[in-house]
Motif scaffolding. Structure first.
Motif, PDB file in Angstrom:
ATOM      1  N   TYR A  60      24.741  36.161  38.357  1.00 33.56           N
ATOM      2  CA  TYR A  60      25.460  36.328  38.819  1.00 33.56           C
ATOM      3  C   TYR A  60      26.061  35.403  38.870  1.00 33.56           C
ATOM      4  O   TYR A  60      25.731  34.369  38.399  1.00 33.56           O
ATOM      5  CB  TYR A  60      24.540  36.361  40.228  1.00 33.56           C
ATOM      6  N   VAL A  61      28.028  35.548  39.092  1.00 30.31           N
ATOM      7  CA  VAL A  61      28.665  34.584  39.124  1.00 30.31           C
ATOM      8  C   VAL A  61      28.978  34.268  40.820  1.00 30.31           C
ATOM      9  O   VAL A  61      29.431  35.151  41.127  1.00 30.31           O
ATOM     10  CB  VAL A  61      29.786  34.540  38.214  1.00 30.31           C
ATOM     11  N   ASN A  62      29.194  32.871  40.995  1.00 33.18           N
ATOM     12  CA  ASN A  62      30.044  31.890  42.154  1.00 33.18           C
ATOM     13  C   ASN A  62      31.426  32.948  42.223  1.00 33.18           C
ATOM     14  O   ASN A  62      31.738  31.457  41.632  1.00 33.18           O
ATOM     15  CB  ASN A  62      29.214  31.077  42.847  1.00 33.18           C
ATOM     16  N   LEU A  63      32.041  33.099  43.381  1.00 27.94           N
ATOM     17  CA  LEU A  63      32.851  33.620  43.852  1.00 27.94           C
ATOM     18  C   LEU A  63      33.817  32.913  44.782  1.00 27.94           C
ATOM     19  O   LEU A  63      34.954  33.075  44.859  1.00 27.94           O
ATOM     20  CB  LEU A  63      33.437  35.447  43.846  1.00 27.94           C
ATOM     21  N   GLY A  64      32.047  32.271  45.679  1.00 27.02           N
ATOM     22  CA  GLY A  64      33.191  31.295  46.719  1.00 27.02           C
ATOM     23  C   GLY A  64      32.978  29.691  46.050  1.00 27.02           C
ATOM     24  O   GLY A  64      32.439  29.594  44.901  1.00 27.02           O
ATOM     25  N   ASN A  65      32.648  29.486  47.071  1.00 25.05           N
ATOM     26  CA  ASN A  65      32.318  27.631  47.144  1.00 25.05           C
ATOM     27  C   ASN A  65      31.405  27.047  47.989  1.00 25.05           C
ATOM     28  O   ASN A  65      31.201  26.072  48.361  1.00 25.05           O
ATOM     29  CB  ASN A  65      34.082  26.292  47.605  1.00 25.05           C
ATOM     30  N   TYR A  90      28.316  39.792  50.776  1.00 28.34           N
ATOM     31  CA  TYR A  90      28.036  39.331  52.077  1.00 28.34           C
ATOM     32  C   TYR A  90      27.612  37.601  51.557  1.00 28.34           C
ATOM     33  O   TYR A  90      28.259  36.922  52.245  1.00 28.34           O
ATOM     34  CB  TYR A  90      26.318  39.840  52.558  1.00 28.34           C
ATOM     35  N   THR A  91      27.613  37.537  50.701  1.00 29.56           N
ATOM     36  CA  THR A  91      26.772  35.756  49.474  1.00 29.56           C
ATOM     37  C   THR A  91      28.514  35.539  48.583  1.00 29.56           C
ATOM     38  O   THR A  91      28.098  35.167  47.960  1.00 29.56           O
ATOM     39  CB  THR A  91      25.589  35.642  48.869  1.00 29.56           C
ATOM     40  N   ASP A  92      29.433  36.598  48.114  1.00 29.43           N
ATOM     41  CA  ASP A  92      30.410  36.237  47.901  1.00 29.43           C
ATOM     42  C   ASP A  92      30.340  36.077  46.676  1.00 29.43           C
ATOM     43  O   ASP A  92      30.237  35.111  45.791  1.00 29.43           O
ATOM     44  CB  ASP A  92      31.238  35.468  48.049  1.00 29.43           C
ATOM     45  N   ILE A  93      28.707  36.718  45.666  1.00 31.77           N
ATOM     46  CA  ILE A  93      28.280  36.994  44.238  1.00 31.77           C
ATOM     47  C   ILE A  93      28.666  37.578  43.742  1.00 31.77           C
ATOM     48  O   ILE A  93      29.295  38.604  44.305  1.00 31.77           O
ATOM     49  CB  ILE A  93      27.600  36.471  44.316  1.00 31.77           C
ATOM     50  N   GLY A 125      27.436  51.473  40.288  1.00 33.89           N
ATOM     51  CA  GLY A 125      27.786  52.176  38.979  1.00 33.89           C
ATOM     52  C   GLY A 125      28.969  52.720  39.194  1.00 33.89           C
ATOM     53  O   GLY A 125      29.826  52.685  38.056  1.00 33.89           O
ATOM     54  N   ARG A 126      30.352  51.904  40.210  1.00 29.98           N
ATOM     55  CA  ARG A 126      31.317  52.069  40.107  1.00 29.98           C
ATOM     56  C   ARG A 126      32.259  50.549  40.283  1.00 29.98           C
ATOM     57  O   ARG A 126      33.254  50.486  40.112  1.00 29.98           O
ATOM     58  CB  ARG A 126      31.922  52.405  41.879  1.00 29.98           C
ATOM     59  N   ALA A 127      31.320  50.109  39.488  1.00 29.23           N
ATOM     60  CA  ALA A 127      32.090  48.293  38.823  1.00 29.23           C
ATOM     61  C   ALA A 127      32.162  47.420  40.405  1.00 29.23           C
ATOM     62  O   ALA A 127      33.498  46.845  40.314  1.00 29.23           O
ATOM     63  CB  ALA A 127      32.712  48.064  37.915  1.00 29.23           C
ATOM     64  N   THR A 128      31.260  48.015  42.057  1.00 32.03           N
ATOM     65  CA  THR A 128      31.776  46.798  42.851  1.00 32.03           C
ATOM     66  C   THR A 128      30.834  45.902  43.254  1.00 32.03           C
ATOM     67  O   THR A 128      29.634  46.570  42.747  1.00 32.03           O
ATOM     68  CB  THR A 128      32.283  48.173  44.043  1.00 32.03           C
ATOM     69  N   GLN A 129      30.993  45.886  44.397  1.00 35.12           N
ATOM     70  CA  GLN A 129      30.220  44.887  45.106  1.00 35.12           C
ATOM     71  C   GLN A 129      29.254  45.227  45.999  1.00 35.12           C
ATOM     72  O   GLN A 129      29.597  46.483  47.067  1.00 35.12           O
ATOM     73  CB  GLN A 129      30.241  43.373  45.452  1.00 35.12           C
ATOM     74  N   THR A 130      28.237  45.285  45.724  1.00 32.89           N
ATOM     75  CA  THR A 130      27.069  45.910  46.798  1.00 32.89           C
ATOM     76  C   THR A 130      27.336  45.164  47.993  1.00 32.89           C
ATOM     77  O   THR A 130      27.452  43.729  47.791  1.00 32.89           O
ATOM     78  CB  THR A 130      25.534  45.306  46.833  1.00 32.89           C
TER      79      THR A 130
END
Length: 323
Positions: free
Chosen positions: A164-169, A78-81, A68-73
């Protein structure tokens, strides 16, 4: 932020699965802590009565403070998505985030809480009772599609066009890819088995209906009696706040002579739900004893024994007058 998100690759199935597993664990832990606090403050009986509301509030709190606050759960972190809207090409707007919080929780709560209040013979009741099974099947079809294609883990995200998009590598190991595809095939086999079972049961019902033609009709709602009392009056919905509590001496469904009973024996007659001396002692199929009103009220909300979690059927409860 929207332009930056476009440069990231789509998240992979193992990342999304691990994220949801992590979120499920966190919600379960939050629920257990809330249950412990509320049980200590308000008692087990209150908690069993408002069990569904506590579960609803727990989920709304967790996902409201993250999605709801546009932040990651915690699972997404944990999975960087990160969630990505295909319509706005960036972070979902507040309306979409509100739908992500409310749609997975409110409909199931409404069906579970208010479906039992409908008339048992109405068509609407029949439809409402079939909705959870229908939604479960549609969700499994959607999940099978996710295992094969890697998009839209649940129905709400598919309806809203949120991926979902992947923020990591992180890259997907081969064994994880094999696991995902094998899970998809197994789920497809399960859906096929459910379809075959449904066709067989429908065919069997048609055959039985044909055999019953010409025979005397049987009332499906024939009343059942226990000691000359209709069972519908015994398991009817009663608001405990409107009924004054009875003492064991005033209980007509207890035949014990309390004047001859040692205090230690009476002390062992407490119901584990209301924490008071049992009235209208009732045994479940697994052999545990409760007040009649307590276990019936519990059974309407949860079809399991409060002590051992064995399945509970209200029609199989056994009133015991001498315990």
């Amino acid at each position: 932020m929207p332009l930056e998100l476009l440069s990231f690759p789509p998240a992979q199935q193992p990342q999304i699965i691990r994220s949801h597993q992590r979120d499920f664990f966190q919600v379960s832990a939050l629920r257990e802590q809330a249950d412990g606090v509320l049980r200590a403050w308000l008692g087990t009986r209150w908690l069993s009565r408002w069990d569904k509301e506590v579960e609803l509030c727990t989920k709304l709190l967790y996902f409201g403070l993250t999605v709801g606050r546009a932040t990651q759960t915690l699972g997404e972190e944990y999975t960087d998505i990160w969630i990505h809207s295909m319509h706005s090409e960036g972070v979902p707007p507040w309306r979409a985030r509100a739908a992500l919080v409310l749609l997975p929780t409110l409909p199931s709560y409404a069906l579970a809480r208010w479906g039992s209040y409908l008339a048992p013979t109405s068509r609407l009741t029949s439809l409402v009772r079939k909705l959870p099974t229908l939604l479960e099947i549609i969700s499994e079809v959607n999940l099978a599609m996710f295992y094969f294609r890697g998009t839209y883990y649940d129905l709400v995200k598919r309806m809203l066009g949120i991926r979902y998009v992947n923020l990591g590598n992180s890259s997907r190991p081969k064994y994880e890819a094999a696991f995902v595809f094998s899970s998809g095939y197994l789920l497809a086999v399960r859906l096929l088995h459910r379809l075959v079972s449904f066709i067989r049961s429908s065919y069997k019902a048609d055959v039985e209906a044909t055999e019953r033609k010409g025979k005397r009709p049987v009332d499906d709602h024939e009343e059942i009696y226990i000691d000359d009392r209709p069972i519908s009056t015994m398991i009817g919905r009663v608001d405990p706040d409107e009924v004054p509590p009875l003492t064991a001496e005033e209980d007509e469904r207890t035949v014990l002579d309390f004047s001859q009973m040692p205090p230690t024996v009476r002390g062992s007659r407490n119901c584990t739900l209301c924490l008071e001396e049992r009235t209208a002692t009732t045994s479940t199929e697994c052999g545990h004893l409760f007040c009649w009103d307590c276990i019936v009220g519990w059974g309407r909300e949860k079809a399991e024994c409060p002590l051992c979690r064995q399945s509970l059927n209200l029609t199989s409860l056994l009133p015991i007058y001498n315990l």
